[in-house]
Scaffold this active site. Structure first.
Site, short mmCIF file in Angstrom:
data_model
loop_
_atom_site.label_atom_id
_atom_site.label_comp_id
_atom_site.label_asym_id
_atom_site.label_seq_id
_atom_site.Cartn_x
_atom_site.Cartn_y
_atom_site.Cartn_z
N HIS A 83 21.28 29.74 15.12
CA HIS A 83 19.82 29.65 15.28
C HIS A 83 19.43 29.02 16.63
CE1 HIS A 83 15.65 28.86 14.04
NE2 HIS A 83 15.83 27.61 14.45
N HIS B 186 13.23 34.13 19.07
CA HIS B 186 14.45 33.99 18.26
C HIS B 186 14.44 35.00 17.12
CE1 HIS B 186 16.02 32.70 14.37
NE2 HIS B 186 17.08 32.28 15.04
#
Ligand SMILES: [Zn+2]
Length: 366
Positions: A271, A257
């Protein structure tokens, strides 16, 4: 290594929970400082102030300016001190809650967190992300303790945009797989100790809840209502995932990520959306069983989490492979949690795993 579990002292959840905030606040303070941004204040400010009044808690309300920055923390801290407040209540999304944690810590007073979204697992954690006034990442603030109270009003959370709710499931999806990897590598967690069987079991329950309830919950939130499935997913996204990531460990999914955040094209993503893709990539890195991969892919497609690079905003271009290499290098930087995997991971391996994930996602979709 010692095992360490950390968590908020009280976690409260349910429809209409906010109208009871006064009762729980009264247990720790008689005069509180309440912050929320303009939008959240107009939405729930009255509910909170009525409940505080009902329980004879006096308060000072202040509008949060929208950025969790050093200057905003200083400004609010000064107002808090001049009003001699004994606890802080933060209402809203991530930045408001992170700011509330910071000002409570500055004054060494208790903190009550009431999220209006179930979009990440940050609310229960002993951590804030600090930004500059212009909104660029500044640094992490780590606290010795988790919030005293986390209170989730599910009737409010269910009315938030569906995409944010689904993103919360993406963040929660990584929890078990990162915990499993971290614990088999015997690496310390964010809580500063080894993974306990308790934290690992909570992480596993988090995954099982998503698989059993995620799709049903998503549909209910699309209808703007809270059902038992929504209740269970809010708990998984917030509490189970929160305890899981902090006390059971992070690994490749969050590092991947972080790698994707270097690409301009991915800035529109939440996110949890990037974390979901990072989870699939971690499973490819581990050469997880087809059965497990298919269960995770099925889940992502059902709830609407990205499984291909195109869904992450990356189109096939000459530069695509170069960009993926940039992501892979960033995800393997020295401080990244990818090094909590039970084997050494190189950028070349991550590069290959991202492209293999993308190909698998395409195959699954079409
Ligand atoms: Zn996360």
């Amino acid at each position: 290594m010692l095992k360490v579990i950390q968590s908020p002292s009280k976690y409260i959840q349910g429809p209409g929970a906010l109208s009871h905030i006064g009762r729980y606040t009264k247990m720790i303070a008689g005069h509180v400082f309440v912050i929320a941004d303009n939008f959240v204040m107009s939405l729930i400010g009255d509910t909170v102030s009525n409940s505080l009044e009902e329980h004879e808690v006096t308060s000072h309300f202040e509008i949060f300016n929208g950025e969790c920055s050093s200057s905003e923390i200083e400004r609010l801290s000064a107002i808090l001190v001049s009003n001699q407040c004994q606890a802080v209540i933060g209402l809203g999304g991530g930045k408001t809650l992170d700011t509330a944690k910071a000002i409570a810590y500055e004054s060494k007073i208790p903190i009550i967190i009431s999220p209006t979204l179930a979009s990440t697992d940050a609310p229960t954690s002993a951590l804030s992300v600090l930004y500059t006034e212009l909104g660029k990442f500044d640094r992490y603030l780590r606290y010795p303790q988790n919030p005293d109270i986390v209170l989730m009003d599910t009737s409010i959370v269910a009315k938030a945009p569906v995409r944010l709710f689904v993103a919360g499931m993406g963040d929660a999806l990584a929890t078990y797989f990162e915990a499993r990897a971290n614990s088999s590598a015997h690496k310390p967690t964010m809580a500063g100790g080894a993974t306990s069987t308790t934290a690992l079991a909570l992480a596993k329950l988090c995954y099982e809840t998503l698989i059993a309830e995620g799709y049903k919950a998503k549909l209910a939130v699309e209808a703007g209502v809270s059902t038992l499935a929504v209740e269970n997913i809010v708990e998984a996204n917030t509490y189970l995932s929160g305890i899981g990531f902090e006390s059971a460990g992070l690994a490749a999914a969050h590092a991947i990520h972080n790698g994707f955040t270097v690409l301009e094209e991915c800035h529109h993503l939440y996110h949890g959306e990037k974390v979901a893709f990072g989870t699939l990539t971690q499973l490819i890195l581990e050469n997880s069983s087809s059965e497990e991969l298919e269960a995770v892919l099925d889940f992502c497609v059902q709830v609407g989490l990205p499984v291909t690079l195109e869904q992450l905003g990356l189109r096939d271009s000459e530069k695509l492979h170069q960009k993926i290499m940039q992501v892979a290098i960033a995800s393997c930087s020295e401080e990244e949690t990818i090094h909590n995997m039970p084997f050494a991971v190189t950028p070349d391996q991550v590069y290959a795993a991202i492209l293999a994930t993308d190909r698998m996602g395409q195959d699954w979709l079409y």
